[in-house]
Design a protein around this motif. Sequence first.
Motif, PDB file in Angstrom:
ATOM      1  N   LYS A 296      91.382 -14.037  43.991  1.00 43.56           N
ATOM      2  CA  LYS A 296      90.570 -14.711  42.978  1.00 43.56           C
ATOM      3  C   LYS A 296      90.465 -16.203  43.269  1.00 43.56           C
ATOM      4  O   LYS A 296      89.389 -16.803  43.121  1.00 43.56           O
ATOM      5  CB  LYS A 296      91.186 -14.501  41.585  1.00 43.56           C
ATOM      6  CG  LYS A 296      91.085 -13.093  41.045  1.00 43.56           C
ATOM      7  CD  LYS A 296      89.666 -12.757  40.666  1.00 43.56           C
ATOM      8  CE  LYS A 296      89.572 -11.366  40.078  1.00 43.56           C
ATOM      9  NZ  LYS A 296      88.160 -10.991  39.782  1.00 43.56           N
TER      10      LYS A 296
ATOM     11  N   GLU B  57      90.173 -14.578  34.375  1.00 45.15           N
ATOM     12  CA  GLU B  57      90.949 -13.475  34.937  1.00 45.15           C
ATOM     13  C   GLU B  57      92.158 -13.974  35.708  1.00 45.15           C
ATOM     14  O   GLU B  57      93.252 -13.390  35.644  1.00 45.15           O
ATOM     15  CB  GLU B  57      90.059 -12.628  35.838  1.00 45.15           C
ATOM     16  CG  GLU B  57      88.988 -11.853  35.075  1.00 45.15           C
ATOM     17  CD  GLU B  57      88.027 -11.134  36.001  1.00 45.15           C
ATOM     18  OE1 GLU B  57      88.304 -11.105  37.222  1.00 45.15           O
ATOM     19  OE2 GLU B  57      87.014 -10.607  35.504  1.00 45.15           O
TER      20      GLU B  57
ATOM     21  N   LYS C 239      84.380 -16.512  34.607  1.00 44.76           N
ATOM     22  CA  LYS C 239      85.059 -15.223  34.433  1.00 44.76           C
ATOM     23  C   LYS C 239      86.246 -15.112  35.374  1.00 44.76           C
ATOM     24  O   LYS C 239      87.327 -14.634  34.988  1.00 44.76           O
ATOM     25  CB  LYS C 239      84.079 -14.078  34.680  1.00 44.76           C
ATOM     26  CG  LYS C 239      83.049 -13.872  33.577  1.00 44.76           C
ATOM     27  CD  LYS C 239      82.121 -12.717  33.929  1.00 44.76           C
ATOM     28  CE  LYS C 239      81.097 -12.471  32.825  1.00 44.76           C
ATOM     29  NZ  LYS C 239      80.161 -11.365  33.174  1.00 44.76           N
TER      30      LYS C 239
END
Length: 347
Positions: free
Chosen positions: A199, A230, A226
């Motif tokens: 990520k 997360e 987003k």
Amino acid sequence: MKKAYFIYLHIGYWLILWLKEFLFGFQTYNLNDLSFATIVSTLSVKLIVLFFPVCIFYANFLVLVPKLVRTKKIILYIAVLFILFSLLAPIHKYVYATLLPLKFGWYSYVYIDKLNFWLSFQTLLFENYVYIFFSIAISYVGEYFETQKKQQELEKEQAITELAYLKSQINPHFLFNTLNDIYSLTYQKAEMAPEAVLKLSELLRYMLKESNDRFASVEREINYLKNVVELFEIGQKGSAYIDLEINGNYKNRKIAPLILINFIENAFKHGIVNDPNNPVRIKLYINESDFDFEVFNKKNKDYKDKTGGIGLTNVQRRLALIYPDRHKLEIIDENDTFTVHLNIENI
């Protein structure tokens, strides 16, 4: 004003003046007696006559005003102007007393037989003084617009430099907190550590690719946010309660990249994130005319940041630079809650 446009403007003015004088000269002719030779002769005479106003205008405009008037050397300016007219007076006498009468049969003055140096000097001054004042006015007007243009370019460069500086502060500030979370996961050998690294790589890719552009697509910015949420949830091992709500059509819409991350990061850093009854609320709504963004969090009164936050100050400055008079930022700082509401028009 572009140099080519400026040149065309000058050429156009003198062409119009030449044609005006040319057409005015035909008022003394009988149209039935006009011939090609007469037209050519009249055009030539008016072109020769135009030499004096052109010479006086540009000597004043290009040399005397910049070098003497703007530097406040008025006495020297008057003296040099006197010399200029003194140099032109013999040429004026030759043109009107010899060249035009003998070559073209053109007699401009009833006192041509009495034309001498001083009479030519006075005639030149009387007929062309308007070009002296005109050239001074044009010079100062041009200087004003040139100064305004340079000022605007300077402000633009300063804005670009400041934006680059602000972005350089935003990215390391966010990365520092994220790397701390990943460090904790790897130290604990958590299974989510590889996913967190993945990520983070996606976030870095977006930062490197989009942050150098003035605007990015809203869709990519939302995907970025987003991923941030997360990644934070991974770092909190599922104990974070975050409500992310996105509504509206954001296809083909643009927004300044990384303009919203500070608000979200601020909520994560200073807010209570593990209370299911009071989750961090992130709402984003896009309609046809504007962009509405809100972040709400309960305050974590046990957390004290000794370094002091610079994120909100930076994003306020970026908004002022990128969306002047097109945004409204409302920060509601209450005893137990903190709310940020941002509206941007015409994104």
